[in-house]
Design an enzyme around this catalytic site. Structure first.
Site, PDB file in Angstrom:
ATOM      1  N   HIS A 135       0.847  -1.200   0.000  1.00 61.74           N
ATOM      2  CA  HIS A 135       0.000   0.000   0.000  1.00 61.74           C
ATOM      3  C   HIS A 135       0.880   1.246   0.000  1.00 61.74           C
ATOM      4  O   HIS A 135       2.069   1.178   0.306  1.00 61.74           O
ATOM      5  CB  HIS A 135      -0.909   0.042   1.238  1.00 61.74           C
ATOM      6  CG  HIS A 135      -2.073  -0.889   1.154  1.00 61.74           C
ATOM      7  ND1 HIS A 135      -1.997  -2.202   1.557  1.00 61.74           N
ATOM      8  CD2 HIS A 135      -3.346  -0.699   0.717  1.00 61.74           C
ATOM      9  CE1 HIS A 135      -3.175  -2.789   1.360  1.00 61.74           C
ATOM     10  NE2 HIS A 135      -4.020  -1.904   0.850  1.00 61.74           N
ATOM     11  N   LYS A 181      -0.479   4.721   4.566  1.00 58.19           N
ATOM     12  CA  LYS A 181      -1.379   3.771   5.251  1.00 58.19           C
ATOM     13  C   LYS A 181      -0.816   3.437   6.625  1.00 58.19           C
ATOM     14  O   LYS A 181       0.354   3.066   6.758  1.00 58.19           O
ATOM     15  CB  LYS A 181      -1.565   2.495   4.430  1.00 58.19           C
ATOM     16  CG  LYS A 181      -2.562   1.540   5.081  1.00 58.19           C
ATOM     17  CD  LYS A 181      -2.987   0.444   4.143  1.00 58.19           C
ATOM     18  CE  LYS A 181      -3.886  -0.579   4.831  1.00 58.19           C
ATOM     19  NZ  LYS A 181      -5.170  -0.022   5.251  1.00 58.19           N
TER      20      LYS A 181
HETATM   21  P1  NAD Z   1      -7.198   9.674   4.746  1.00 55.94           P
HETATM   22  O1  NAD Z   1      -6.285   9.961   5.891  1.00 55.94           O
HETATM   23  O2  NAD Z   1      -6.877  10.236   3.392  1.00 55.94           O
HETATM   24  O3  NAD Z   1      -8.694  10.146   5.100  1.00 55.94           O
HETATM   25  C1  NAD Z   1      -9.275  10.045   6.384  1.00 55.94           C
HETATM   26  C2  NAD Z   1     -10.081  11.311   6.593  1.00 55.94           C
HETATM   27  O4  NAD Z   1     -10.865  11.195   7.781  1.00 55.94           O
HETATM   28  C3  NAD Z   1      -9.195  12.565   6.751  1.00 55.94           C
HETATM   29  O5  NAD Z   1      -9.608  13.551   5.819  1.00 55.94           O
HETATM   30  C4  NAD Z   1      -9.482  13.019   8.183  1.00 55.94           C
HETATM   31  O6  NAD Z   1      -9.431  14.411   8.338  1.00 55.94           O
HETATM   32  C5  NAD Z   1     -10.910  12.484   8.348  1.00 55.94           C
HETATM   33  N1  NAD Z   1     -11.351  12.435   9.746  1.00 55.94           N
HETATM   34  C6  NAD Z   1     -10.646  12.098  10.847  1.00 55.94           C
HETATM   35  N2  NAD Z   1     -11.424  12.242  11.946  1.00 55.94           N
HETATM   36  C7  NAD Z   1     -12.651  12.663  11.521  1.00 55.94           C
HETATM   37  C8  NAD Z   1     -13.875  12.992  12.183  1.00 55.94           C
HETATM   38  N3  NAD Z   1     -14.004  12.903  13.509  1.00 55.94           N
HETATM   39  N4  NAD Z   1     -14.927  13.390  11.419  1.00 55.94           N
HETATM   40  C9  NAD Z   1     -14.827  13.484  10.060  1.00 55.94           C
HETATM   41  N5  NAD Z   1     -13.682  13.204   9.390  1.00 55.94           N
HETATM   42  C10 NAD Z   1     -12.608  12.800  10.118  1.00 55.94           C
HETATM   43  O7  NAD Z   1      -7.321   8.085   4.673  1.00 55.94           O
HETATM   44  P2  NAD Z   1      -7.900   7.182   3.475  1.00 55.94           P
HETATM   45  O8  NAD Z   1      -6.788   6.678   2.631  1.00 55.94           O
HETATM   46  O9  NAD Z   1      -9.062   7.857   2.848  1.00 55.94           O
HETATM   47  O10 NAD Z   1      -8.415   5.906   4.313  1.00 55.94           O
HETATM   48  C11 NAD Z   1      -9.355   6.042   5.359  1.00 55.94           C
HETATM   49  C12 NAD Z   1      -9.616   4.676   5.990  1.00 55.94           C
HETATM   50  O11 NAD Z   1     -10.249   3.817   5.020  1.00 55.94           O
HETATM   51  C13 NAD Z   1      -8.338   3.935   6.446  1.00 55.94           C
HETATM   52  O12 NAD Z   1      -8.629   3.223   7.634  1.00 55.94           O
HETATM   53  C14 NAD Z   1      -8.077   2.965   5.300  1.00 55.94           C
HETATM   54  O13 NAD Z   1      -7.333   1.826   5.684  1.00 55.94           O
HETATM   55  C15 NAD Z   1      -9.505   2.590   4.942  1.00 55.94           C
HETATM   56  N6  NAD Z   1      -9.705   2.048   3.585  1.00 55.94           N
HETATM   57  C16 NAD Z   1     -10.570   1.015   3.503  1.00 55.94           C
HETATM   58  C17 NAD Z   1     -10.895   0.488   2.273  1.00 55.94           C
HETATM   59  C18 NAD Z   1     -11.946  -0.600   2.218  1.00 55.94           C
HETATM   60  O14 NAD Z   1     -12.298  -1.050   1.100  1.00 55.94           O
HETATM   61  N7  NAD Z   1     -12.500  -1.028   3.368  1.00 55.94           N
HETATM   62  C19 NAD Z   1     -10.324   0.998   1.110  1.00 55.94           C
HETATM   63  C20 NAD Z   1      -9.430   2.084   1.231  1.00 55.94           C
HETATM   64  C21 NAD Z   1      -9.145   2.611   2.482  1.00 55.94           C
END
Ligand code: NAD
Length: 253
Positions: free
Chosen positions: A156, A160
Site C-alpha cells: 500500500h 497507510k
Molecule cells: P485519509 O487519511 O486520506 O482520510 C481520512 C479522513 O478522515 C481525513 O480527511 C481526516 O481528516 C478524516 N477524519 C478524521 N477524523 C474525523 C472525524 N471525527 N470526522 C470526520 N472526518 C474525520 O485516509 P484514506 O486513505 O481515505 O483511508 C481512510 C480509511 O479507510 C483507512 O482506515 C483505510 O485503511 C480505509 N480504507 C478502507 C478500504 C476498504 O475497502 N474497506 C479501502 C481504502 C481505504
C-alpha cells in the site's frame, strides 16, 4: 433515492466516495463532514472538493448537526472517528457503512455492539474483485491445505497506518477457517510493503513441493472501493439490525 452522508469528506477515500455517490442514480449526497475544525467546514461544497462540481452540500465539521438529513452514513476515516460516528448513528437510528481499518479488538467489539441494535456493513475491503478473491482463497486452502506454506504479501501507499492491512488479515482468517475445517494447520506468514502511491495489492502464495499457486488482486484506483461501498449503502435499505460484510452484500455466503 437513498440519502447518503459521507464523513471524512476531504480524505483520499472521502473524495472518491462523493464522486461515486453523485454518479449513482439511486443515491444522492445529502451531507458531508470533515474532522472537527477541519478545513472548508461551512464554506466549501462537497462536490467541489471531489472535483465533480457543486452539489449544493456544504461541508460541516460535526456529523450530529446533519445526521437527520441522511438514511445511511459512509465512513472511511480512523477507528476513533468511526466509533464517534457510530454513537451519533445509534442515537439518530441511522445505518452505516464502515470501511475504516485498524481497529483494536476492544474497538471491534463496539462495532459489533452497534450491529445488535442497528444495521452496519463493515468490511476491510469493499472491492468486488477482492471479495471474489476471498471466495477463491477458501477453495484453494481447502484443496491445497496440509502440505503448503502460505504467504500473504500486501503493498500500500506510504501513508497507510495499519499493517498488515485489514484485507490481508481477512484473507488469513478465511484461509485459517478453511484449513481448520479440513483438519490442517499449515503455516501462514504476512509481509507488508509501504511505498509511494500504491493503491492496494494483495498476493497469496500457496507454496508446495516443486510448485506454487498465487492469487493476486491489484486495485488500480480507489473507485472500486467506493462503488462497492455505495452498493452496500443501497443494500442496507431493507435491513434494520445486524452486522453485515461485503460477502452478504454480494450474496456470496
Ligand atoms: P485519509 O487519511 O486520506 O482520510 C481520512 C479522513 O478522515 C481525513 O480527511 C481526516 O481528516 C478524516 N477524519 C478524521 N477524523 C474525523 C472525524 N471525527 N470526522 C470526520 N472526518 C474525520 O485516509 P484514506 O486513505 O481515505 O483511508 C481512510 C480509511 O479507510 C483507512 O482506515 C483505510 O485503511 C480505509 N480504507 C478502507 C478500504 C476498504 O475497502 N474497506 C479501502 C481504502 C481505504
Amino acid at each position: 433515492m437513498t440519502k447518503i452522508a459521507v464523513v471524512g469528506a476531504t480524505g483520499r477515500m472521502g473524495k472518491v466516495l462523493i464522486t461515486a455517490v453523485s454518479a449513482n442514480e439511486k443515491a444522492t449526497l445529502t451531507a458531508a463532514s470533515v474532522r472537527p475544525g477541519g478545513e472548508g467546514a461551512g464554506s466549501v461544497d462537497a462536490g467541489a472538493i471531489a472535483g465533480v462540481g457543486d452539489l449544493g452540500v456544504l461541508l460541516v465539521d460535526d456529523l450530529a448537526a446533519v445526521i437527520n438529513q441522511c438514511d445511511v452514513v459512509i465512513d472511511f476515516t480512523t477507528p476513533q472517528a468511526t466509533l464517534e460516528h457510530l454513537e451519533i448513528c445509534a442515537h439518530a437510528n441511522k445505518k452505516i457503512v464502515v470501511g475504516t481499518t485498524g481497529f483494536s479488538p476492544e474497538q471491534l467489539k463496539q462495532v459489533q455492539t452497534f450491529g445488535e441494535s442497528n444495521a452496519v456493513v463493515f468490511a476491510p475491503n469493499f472491492s468486488i474483485g477482492v471479495n471474489a478473491a476471498f471466495h477463491l482463497l477458501g477453495v484453494a486452502a481447502e484443496i491445497l491445505g496440509g502440505d503448503v506454506e502460505i504467504d500473504i504479501t500486501e503493498a500500500h501507499h506510504k501513508h497507510k497506518i495499519d499493517a498488515p492491512s485489514g484485507t490481508a488479515l481477512r484473507m488469513g482468517e478465511i484461509i485459517q477457517n478453511s484449513l481448520s475445517l479440513n483438519g490442517h494447520d499449515d503455516q501462514l506468514n504476512y509481509n507488508s510493503i509501504r511505498a509511494g502511491d500504491i493503491v492496494g495489492e494483495h498476493t497469496v502464495m500457496f507454496v508446495g513441493a516443486g510448485e506454487r499457486i498465487e492469487i493476486t488482486h491489484r486495485a488500480m484506483s480507489r473507485m472500486n472501493f467506493a462503488t462497492g461501498a455505495v452498493r452496500a449503502a443501497l443494500w442496507l435499505e431493507d435491513k434494520s439490525v445486524g452486522m453485515f460484510d461485503m460477502q452478504d452484500v454480494l450474496g456470496l455466503k
